[in-house]
Structure formats: structure tokens, C-alpha cells
Design a protein around this motif. Structure first.
Motif, PDB file in Angstrom:
ATOM      1  N   VAL A 165       0.871  -1.193   0.000  1.00 58.02           N
ATOM      2  CA  VAL A 165       0.000   0.000   0.000  1.00 58.02           C
ATOM      3  C   VAL A 165       0.902   1.236   0.000  1.00 58.02           C
ATOM      4  O   VAL A 165       2.034   1.179   0.514  1.00 58.02           O
ATOM      5  N   PRO A 166       0.422   2.356  -0.574  1.00 56.02           N
ATOM      6  CA  PRO A 166       1.262   3.554  -0.568  1.00 56.02           C
ATOM      7  C   PRO A 166       1.479   4.080   0.854  1.00 56.02           C
ATOM      8  O   PRO A 166       0.613   3.898   1.724  1.00 56.02           O
ATOM      9  N   ILE A 167       2.602   4.738   1.068  1.00 53.26           N
ATOM     10  CA  ILE A 167       2.963   5.237   2.404  1.00 53.26           C
ATOM     11  C   ILE A 167       1.849   6.105   3.037  1.00 53.26           C
ATOM     12  O   ILE A 167       1.560   5.956   4.226  1.00 53.26           O
ATOM     13  N   PRO A 168       1.198   6.999   2.289  1.00 50.75           N
ATOM     14  CA  PRO A 168       0.170   7.820   2.955  1.00 50.75           C
ATOM     15  C   PRO A 168      -0.981   6.997   3.550  1.00 50.75           C
ATOM     16  O   PRO A 168      -1.718   7.496   4.400  1.00 50.75           O
ATOM     17  N   GLU A 169      -1.124   5.778   3.107  1.00 47.57           N
ATOM     18  CA  GLU A 169      -2.210   4.953   3.676  1.00 47.57           C
ATOM     19  C   GLU A 169      -1.818   4.277   4.993  1.00 47.57           C
ATOM     20  O   GLU A 169      -2.647   3.679   5.664  1.00 47.57           O
ATOM     21  N   ILE A 170      -0.557   4.339   5.345  1.00 45.32           N
ATOM     22  CA  ILE A 170      -0.115   3.722   6.610  1.00 45.32           C
ATOM     23  C   ILE A 170      -0.605   4.583   7.774  1.00 45.32           C
ATOM     24  O   ILE A 170      -0.493   5.811   7.745  1.00 45.32           O
ATOM     25  N   THR A 171      -1.155   3.952   8.787  1.00 41.59           N
ATOM     26  CA  THR A 171      -1.680   4.715   9.935  1.00 41.59           C
ATOM     27  C   THR A 171      -0.933   4.337  11.207  1.00 41.59           C
ATOM     28  O   THR A 171      -0.272   3.303  11.282  1.00 41.59           O
ATOM     29  N   LYS A 172      -1.141   5.187  12.219  1.00 40.55           N
ATOM     30  CA  LYS A 172      -0.557   4.878  13.522  1.00 40.55           C
ATOM     31  C   LYS A 172      -1.341   3.754  14.177  1.00 40.55           C
ATOM     32  O   LYS A 172      -0.786   2.803  14.693  1.00 40.55           O
ATOM     33  N   ARG A 173      -2.673   3.888  14.163  1.00 39.53           N
ATOM     34  CA  ARG A 173      -3.489   2.858  14.831  1.00 39.53           C
ATOM     35  C   ARG A 173      -4.808   2.598  14.107  1.00 39.53           C
ATOM     36  O   ARG A 173      -5.810   2.276  14.728  1.00 39.53           O
ATOM     37  N   GLY A 174      -4.815   2.761  12.770  1.00 36.91           N
ATOM     38  CA  GLY A 174      -6.037   2.533  12.002  1.00 36.91           C
ATOM     39  C   GLY A 174      -6.879   3.790  11.910  1.00 36.91           C
ATOM     40  O   GLY A 174      -6.476   4.862  12.360  1.00 36.91           O
ATOM     41  N   GLY A 175      -8.057   3.670  11.289  1.00 36.34           N
ATOM     42  CA  GLY A 175      -8.969   4.803  11.131  1.00 36.34           C
ATOM     43  C   GLY A 175      -8.299   5.942  10.385  1.00 36.34           C
ATOM     44  O   GLY A 175      -7.689   5.729   9.335  1.00 36.34           O
ATOM     45  N   GLU A 176      -8.404   7.135  10.939  1.00 32.65           N
ATOM     46  CA  GLU A 176      -7.852   8.307  10.255  1.00 32.65           C
ATOM     47  C   GLU A 176      -6.538   8.775  10.893  1.00 32.65           C
ATOM     48  O   GLU A 176      -6.175   9.934  10.786  1.00 32.65           O
TER      49      GLU A 176
END
Ligand code: FAD
Length: 482
Positions: free
Chosen positions: A458-469
Motif C-alpha cells: 500500500v502507498p505510504i500515505p495509507e499507513i496509519t498509527k493505529r487505524g482509522g484516520e
């Protein structure tokens, strides 16, 4: 498309849902677990003191007092089989004034009646000898050798990994939005993605258990959130105290503690404050002040300047303060609600109790012949002897690349964590400790994001800290537009 009918569906993948799932995975039944967050253990179960209480704190007249001691005794085999961090380091409940001595005696008597072994009253001399960093104001203490510390998130991850290995159907990012009764004593659970049919529903939704009961039309209680703020201290203080230090409890609180965590660092807290908003996880300067003012009296060597991170968790407090575990007015719907402290301690005992309830309610439960009790222990590079580290790095060069400099966590360990289910930065952090050290991810966050991006495609901007937004970076297009 064929609709699956599960025998049991658990709502909520915290310590309670995960231990129940693992317990039920011993049997020849079809079990599902629906968790609203992107990973299990991301509710209260990742934000607590991580103590397996000694067994003597709770009155045996309450369900939580009874299950505290039963649960305590089940943690050794669980940790042995599943390889998560757990150690019995013992506990001291400390009296700072003469008028607190009767409380220590009463606690000792209560523990002995429950069968808790090894409780001892220590005088000031013994205390100073065993824990020289304690304040001289500490005049006596009750020692409990049965108290332990655990990595609570690691326990959740390993419990669920083992349950899945034994056939559990795990659905994350699956918030239950409606619950209706289906034909032939079944239940229909609706999530945004899918509908699930099941004979039994286990409501293990933590602070939201009242909402889940409401959806099923069986709500007889409310759950209130009692926030606890915790403060993690710099490694410089490792070893300052060896045991968990409790103050003398009051009728409403166990008070503010000094906790040597399983990983060796010290943590202080928690506070106890009722909050309306069940998403309120903010820490506050007032909370910090309360914690450090109190702790200074007990262990004067600790100062607020030693704090490297802080967080808050919400205790799920039911009316009446006890656990609510059992059947409801509607067949097949079982509540496991109000699981405030010592819920983590009690979790394995709660799981066996729930299995018994389901059996009593008529579900046929035969043990599996091929139940696999273990999962592989994760590699922890920094704690291996040098020769072993060299050998490992030769076999697989990713173990030769240090990603988290504070905690000495290698790329190989992070890739292992992703293979075993980490989908977020917190998922990596709680499995490996990458990002938990002094710099709090300042050096390793970008590298962990690259590894997640590569492995999950997945592209880096889609990586989250803990999901959601909880995104960490904005896509380049948004950056140029703003
Ligand atoms: C500050 C603090 C310190 C504590 N210290 C200790 C301690 O030292 N020792 C101890 O024994 N206990 C301790 N506790 C208590 C312990 O943390 C809890 O009892 C335990 O974590 C409760 O686990 P749980 O699974 O019930 O709740 P949670 O971990 O909150 O799990 C509930 C899960 O349900 C999910 N969920 C909610 N709604 C839905 C829905 N609609 N659909 C799907 N999923 C849903 C949530 O996302 C969550 O993952 C402490 C608690 C706090 C707050």
C-alpha cells in the motif's frame, strides 16, 4: 453465496475477547470474533498498568474478587504456551502512616482466606533492605509474591494468533452496528461490510458493552468510563524498584502505583476520573501533577522530568462496580461486561467461565484432538548472546539492520511482526518495542512505514498509527494543494 452459521460470535477483541476466543478454539465448534478496530487489543487492553494482581485485593464476595485469584493462577501456563512477556515480580502495598496498618492486616487476612500464598508483613527495616529507593516515610508493607507483570498487548496478539491457528474466524475493522434475532434461535450481526449469523453472541465490547446489549434489546445496565492516566519513565530509572509498589487502597481506588513493567522500564499511574466521552483518551497536566506529587512521597528518586511518554485508558465500570458475566433474557446472548480492573488478571478465568456458560446453555462442545497450544516465540535480537546474533544476521541479513536505535530492534523483527499480523505503526511498536524508547519513534517511524508499505503493498500515505484516520503523512497531491 452460502451463509455460514457460527456457533459462537464474540464481539470485541480485547484481552477478554481474545482469551475467550483462544479458550473456545480448543473445541470442535465454529467461532468468529468481530473487532471494530484494525487490530485486536487496541482498546483498554493496550492502555493499562499490565499487572497480574496478586489475588488478595478483591473481596471474595464479589465476582471480580473471586475471578482475580482464579485468573492469576492461570497466567503461567498461558505465557509458557504463547511466549508473551510475563514475570512474577511480587508486590508491596506500602503504609505511610500508622493508621494504615489495619488496612494491611485486613488485606493479608482477606488474601489468606482466598488461599493466596506467601503474604508477609514487612517492617521498615526489611523494606529499606529490600527496596532501598522507597521513602523513609514507608513504615511497613504487605508483600505478595504472586503479583506479576505482563505485556498486555503482546498477550492479546499471541492469544488471537493461537486461536486463529486453531480455527478461529477473525474479522477486524468490523464494527457491529445492528443485532437482530434470526430464525431458529439464531442471531444476525450486521457490520458495514458483512452480515454474520450465529447461535451464541458473547458481548465483550469493553466500554461499549452497554451499547451492544442495547442493540440486542437486553440492556439492563450502563457502562461508565473511568479514565486512568499512566506515565512511562526513562530507562535511566530501570531497577530503581524491583516490585510493584501500591499505596494503601481506599474504598474506591487502588491508588497510584510504581510499576516495573515486563520490559524493565518504570511506569507510574494510573489516575481515576469519570469521563462522559468514551473516546476521551487525553492525558492532562493535572493528571500528571497528581501522579508525580503522589509518587514523590513513596519513591523520592522519581521526577516528572523522567517521563518519556504518557497515555490513558478507560476502565469499563458497570453500575454496582462488579463484573457482569452471564446469560440474558434472550437465549444465546451472553454479557461479559463491566470488566474493569482487575479484568486483565481475571481474563483467563473469565474465559473458562464463559465456556462453561455456553456448554450449560446447550452447545455441544467436544475437545479437538489436534488443538495446537503454542505459537512460535518471537525473536528478540537484543536479548540474544552475541554469537547467536551474528549467526542470525548471517542467515538473514535483515536481522543485521538496526531500525529502532533506542530499543535495538532489527528490520528482521519488524518484518516478522508484520508477517504475524501487524498492520499499523502501533501494531509494530506493541509487538517489537520499535518506537517505545527515549526518542519515541523519532528515528524509526519512517523506516517502519516503508516496511509496512512494502509488505502490505500500500502507498505510504495509507499507513496509519493505529487505524482509522490516524494517518502519519499526507499524499504529495494534498501537500501541494494546501
Ligand atoms: C488505566 C488502567 C489500568 C489498568 N490496570 C490493570 C492492571 O494492572 N491489571 C488488571 O488486571 N487490569 C487492569 N485494568 C483493567 C483492564 O485493562 C481491563 O479490565 C481489560 O483490558 C478489559 O478488557 P476488555 O477486552 O473487556 O476491553 P477492551 O480491551 O476495551 O476490548 C473491547 C473491544 O471491543 C471492541 N468493540 C467495541 N464496540 C465494538 C463493536 N460495536 N463491534 C466490534 N467491536 C467492538 C473495542 O474496539 C475493543 O477492542 C486497567 C484499566 C485501566 C484503564
Amino acid at each position: 453465496m452460502k451463509i455460514v452459521l457460527y456457533d459462537v460470535t464474540i464481539i470485541g477483541g480485547g484481552a477478554i475477547g481474545c482469551t475467550i476466543a483462544r479458550e473456545l478454539s480448543r473445541y470442535q465448534i465454529n467461532v468468529a470474533l468481530l473487532e471494530k478496530e484494525i487490530e485486536v487489543g487496541f482498546g483498554t487492553s493496550k492502555a493499562n498498568s499490565g499487572i497480574i494482581h496478586g489475588g488478595h485485593h478483591g473481596s471474595p464476595d464479589s465476582l471480580k474478587g473471586k475471578l482475580e485469584w482464579e485468573g492469576n493462577q492461570l497466567w503461567d501456563p498461558l505465557a509458557d504456551e504463547l511466549g508473551f512477556g510475563f514475570r512474577r515480580i511480587g508486590e508491596l502495598t506500602v503504609a505511610l502512616a500508622e493508621d494504615q496498618l489495619p488496612t494491611l492486616n485486613a488485606l493479608k487476612e482477606q488474601g489468606e482466606k482466598k488461599g493466596v500464598p506467601g503474604l508477609e508483613l514487612w517492617d521498615r527495616d526489611r523494606l529499606q533492605q529490600e527496596e532501598p529507593s522507597l521513602s523513609e516515610n514507608a513504615i511497613a508493607a504487605l508483600f505478595a509474591p504472586t503479583t506479576g507483570v505482563v505485556n498486555p498487548y503482546e498477550a492479546c496478539f499471541n492469544l488471537i494468533e493461537n486461536a486463529v491457528l486453531n480455527g478461529l474466524n477473525l474479522f477486524v475493522s468490523s464494527p457491529v452496528q445492528s443485532i437482530t434475532e434470526g430464525p431458529d434461535n439464531t442471531w444476525i450481526l450486521q457490520t458495514p461490510k458483512k452480515e454474520y449469523r450465529t447461535r451464541f453472541v458473547i458481548n465483550a465490547a469493553g466500554v461499549f458493552a452497554d451499547r451492544i446489549a442495547e442493540l440486542a434489546g437486553v440492556r439492563t445496565f450502563s457502562i461508565h468510563a473511568r479514565k486512568g492516566e499512566e506515565y512511562l519513565l526513562d530507562k535511566r530509572l530501570c531497577g530503581l524498584v524491583k516490585r510493584v509498589i501500591f499505596p494503601c487502597p481506599t474504598p474506591v481506588s487502588k491508588g497510584i502505583l510504581v510499576i516495573p513493567t515486563f520490559d524493565g522500564t518504570l511506569m507510574v499511574g494510573p489516575t481515576a476520573e469519570m469521563v462522559e466521552d468514551k473516546y476521551n483518551l487525553a492525558t492532562s497536566s493535572a493528571g500528571g501533577q497528581q501522579v508525580f506529587d503522589f509518587v514523590r512521597n513513596v519513591v523520592p528518586g522519581i521526577s516528572a522530568r523522567d517521563c518519556i511518554a504518557e497515555f490513558a485508558g478507560l476502565r469499563a465500570v458497570a453500575d454496582g462496580e462488579d463484573f457482569i458475566i452471564g446469560t440474558t433474557s434472550k437465549k444465546g446472548f451472553i454479557n461479559v461486561a463491566g470488566i474493569q480492573s482487575p479484568g486483565l488478571t481475571a481474563a483467563p478465568a473469565i474465559a473458562t467461565l464463559v465456556a462453561d456458560i455456553i456448554r450449560d446453555e446447550g452447545l455441544s462442545m467436544s475437545l479437538k484432538d489436534d488443538f495446537e497450544p503454542a505459537v512460535p516465540k518471537p525473536i528478540h535480537f537484543a536479548s540474544l548472546p552475541t554469537e547467536k546474533q551474528i549467526e542470525l544476521a548471517r542467515q538473514n541479513p535483515s536481522y543485521g539492520q538496526i531500525v529502532c536505535r533506542c530499543e535495538l530492534i532489527t528490520e528482521g523483527e519488524i518484518l516478522d511482526a508484520i508477517d504475524r499480523g501487524a498492520k499499523t505503526l502501533d501494531g509494530i511498536k506493541f509487538r517489537t518495542r520499535a518506537g517505545m524508547g527515549r526518542c519515541q519513534g523519532g528515528f524509526c517511524t519512517s523506516r517502519c512505514m516503508e516496511l509496512l508499505s512494502r509488505k502490505m503493498d500500500v502507498p505510504i500515505p495509507e499507513i496509519t498509527k493505529r487505524g482509522g484516520e490516524s494517518w502519519v503523512v499526507k499524499p504529495r497531491t494534498e501537500l501541494t494543494a494546501t
